[in-house]
Scaffold this motif. Structure first.
Motif, short mmCIF file in Angstrom:
data_model
loop_
_atom_site.label_atom_id
_atom_site.label_comp_id
_atom_site.label_asym_id
_atom_site.label_seq_id
_atom_site.Cartn_x
_atom_site.Cartn_y
_atom_site.Cartn_z
N ARG A 135 -82.29 15.78 45.32
CA ARG A 135 -82.69 17.03 44.65
C ARG A 135 -83.41 16.76 43.34
NH1 ARG A 135 -77.91 20.96 43.81
NH2 ARG A 135 -78.61 21.85 45.82
N THR A 136 -82.87 15.86 42.52
CA THR A 136 -83.49 15.56 41.22
C THR A 136 -83.46 14.06 40.96
OG1 THR A 136 -81.43 15.76 39.93
CG2 THR A 136 -82.72 17.78 40.27
N ASP A 183 -83.74 11.66 37.48
CA ASP A 183 -83.72 11.66 36.02
C ASP A 183 -84.01 10.24 35.53
OD1 ASP A 183 -83.39 12.31 33.38
OD2 ASP A 183 -81.19 12.44 33.46
N GLY A 196 -80.96 8.46 37.17
CA GLY A 196 -79.93 9.37 37.63
C GLY A 196 -80.44 10.17 38.82
N THR A 252 -79.45 13.15 41.76
CA THR A 252 -78.54 14.13 42.35
C THR A 252 -79.06 14.48 43.74
OG1 THR A 252 -79.74 16.02 41.41
CG2 THR A 252 -77.93 15.12 40.11
N GLY A 292 -74.86 18.09 46.23
CA GLY A 292 -74.15 18.19 44.96
C GLY A 292 -73.63 16.88 44.42
N THR A 293 -73.63 15.81 45.20
CA THR A 293 -73.18 14.52 44.70
C THR A 293 -74.24 13.91 43.80
OG1 THR A 293 -74.06 13.37 46.64
CG2 THR A 293 -71.75 14.11 46.74
N ALA A 294 -73.83 12.96 42.98
CA ALA A 294 -74.74 12.32 42.03
C ALA A 294 -74.39 10.85 41.90
CB ALA A 294 -74.67 13.01 40.67
N GLU A 339 -75.97 6.92 39.82
CA GLU A 339 -76.92 6.28 38.90
C GLU A 339 -77.32 4.93 39.50
OE1 GLU A 339 -76.85 4.92 34.24
OE2 GLU A 339 -75.89 6.83 34.80
#
Length: 369
Positions: free
Chosen positions: A128-129, A131, A138, A140, A144-146, A148
């Protein structure tokens, strides 16, 4: 090399992503691999691998599993639309010392790479994203999990979501052809790579083993027809050679438009693009899979040589890969321009020196990676 603590995410489990995962594991890394599609979503199509693809597979220690598959191709035969000879390219001579040329079902190569990549692919997982942090990335996911990572590798094709999320470039641009692909059973007896060149269109037939033929056709344009099988018969119904028997045996036809990706930079922070996500071209030279396999080999070598210093490795990787991918892009455009030359002018030229013209398109790729 022992296991490395470097945390790496490979996004995309096609040829590029699985090859990268294989190369990284051979170099001592243990990447996570995600794929947004569920397993088993690959369309039934064929794939032609030139000699430099075979060399890359050897470097990935996968030549053994691939050798029993498909059909070794010894020469390329170019014919005019009636089926009369134009020229031939001796592939054994052209790729001597590099590797043999092979045609096989894409799913069979994918299966070898999936086994070779080791570890599990997380299917149905979409990023999704992204960073860009000072020394990591980072990520995601849509669920909903994330997590690094020290490095994120976008191997998710010409319409790469990672390219967009990392602000490395926009959508691909049309390359100017509509392409048709099919696998034919019970077709005519074709034993070599055979292409018929017409007016702004061409039809290719390649044996891929077990009596199957990979059929690839293209025409100038940017919009896919609603009924690709009917369009193929309309376009090529008066062609000679093996084409009439192939058209008669056609079942399912896959259609698409060619796309190009040309970027000023392949990485941003610790996000890197490989394969078609970084440098997609029209498939005219059959170098898409070969470039992806080479990318994987060079990326792993660059990381190992840099001792895991990601920034140094990415700079070294791009400096090595750009000249070859640029060559492929430019030679692809050169060959595509020949489709706009009227056959009355083009065909005599090809009969006189077509073997040298077509062989020259691969000259740089004969050299080391």
């Amino acid at each position: 090399m022992g296991g490395s603590p470097l945390r790496i995410l490979v996004v995309g489990a096609g040829i590029a992503g699985l090859a990268v995962a294989r190369a990284l594991r051979m170099a001592g890394y243990r990447p996570d691999v995600t794929e947004r599609l569920p397993p088993g979503e690959n369309a039934e199509t064929g794939l032609y691998l030139p000699g430099n693809a075979a060399r890359a597979l050897c470097r990935l220690d996968l030549h053994g599993p691939v050798r029993p598959l498909g059909h070794v191709i010894h020469r390329q035969r170019f014919l005019d639309a009636t089926g009369a000879p134009l020229c031939e390219v001796d592939l054994d001579a052209l790729w001597s010392g590099v590797g043999e040329c092979r045609a096989l079902p894409r799913t069979e190569l994918h299966r070898v790479l999936l086994t070779g990549a080791g570890g599990a692919v997380r299917h149905g997982t979409e990023v999704r994203t992204v960073d860009l942090l000072p020394h990591s990335v980072g990520v995601t996911f849509v669920d909903g999990t994330a997590a690094e990572y020290d490095l994120v590798v976008g191997a998710d094709g010409p319409r790469s979501s990672i390219r967009a999320l990392a602000a490395l470039g926009g959508p691909p641009r049309p390359a100017g052809q509509v392409v048709y692909r099919a696998v034919v059973r019970d077709g005519p007896p074709v034993t070599e790579w055979t292409a018929l060149l017409g007016q702004r269109a061409g039809f290719l037939v390649v044996p891929i083993g077990a009596g199957r033929l990979h059929c690839y056709a293209d025409e100038a344009g940017t919009a896919a027809p609603a009924d690709p099988a009917a369009r193929l018969r309309e376009l090529f119904g008066d062609y000679g050679g093996p084409v009439p028997a192939v058209l008669e045996a056609l079942d399912r036809v896959h259609v698409g438009v060619t796309e190009e990706v040309e970027l000023g930079c392949w990485s941003r922070g610790r996000v890197l693009l490989v394969g078609d996500a970084a440098h997609a071209t029209a498939p005219t030279l059959s170098q898409g899979a070969a470039m992806a396999l080479e990318d994987a080999v060079v990326l792993a070598e660059s990381l190992r040589a840099a001792g895991g210093d990601v920034e140094v490795a990415l700079a070294a990787y791009e400096s090595r890969r750009r000249p070859r991918t640029r060559w492929v892009r430019d030679r692809t455009r050169d060959r595509n321009r020949t489709r706009d030359v009227p056959p009355a002018l083009r065909d005599p030229l090809l009969r006189g020196r077509g073997d040298r013209i077509f062989g020259e398109h691969y000259r740089l790729l004969l050299g080391p990676l």
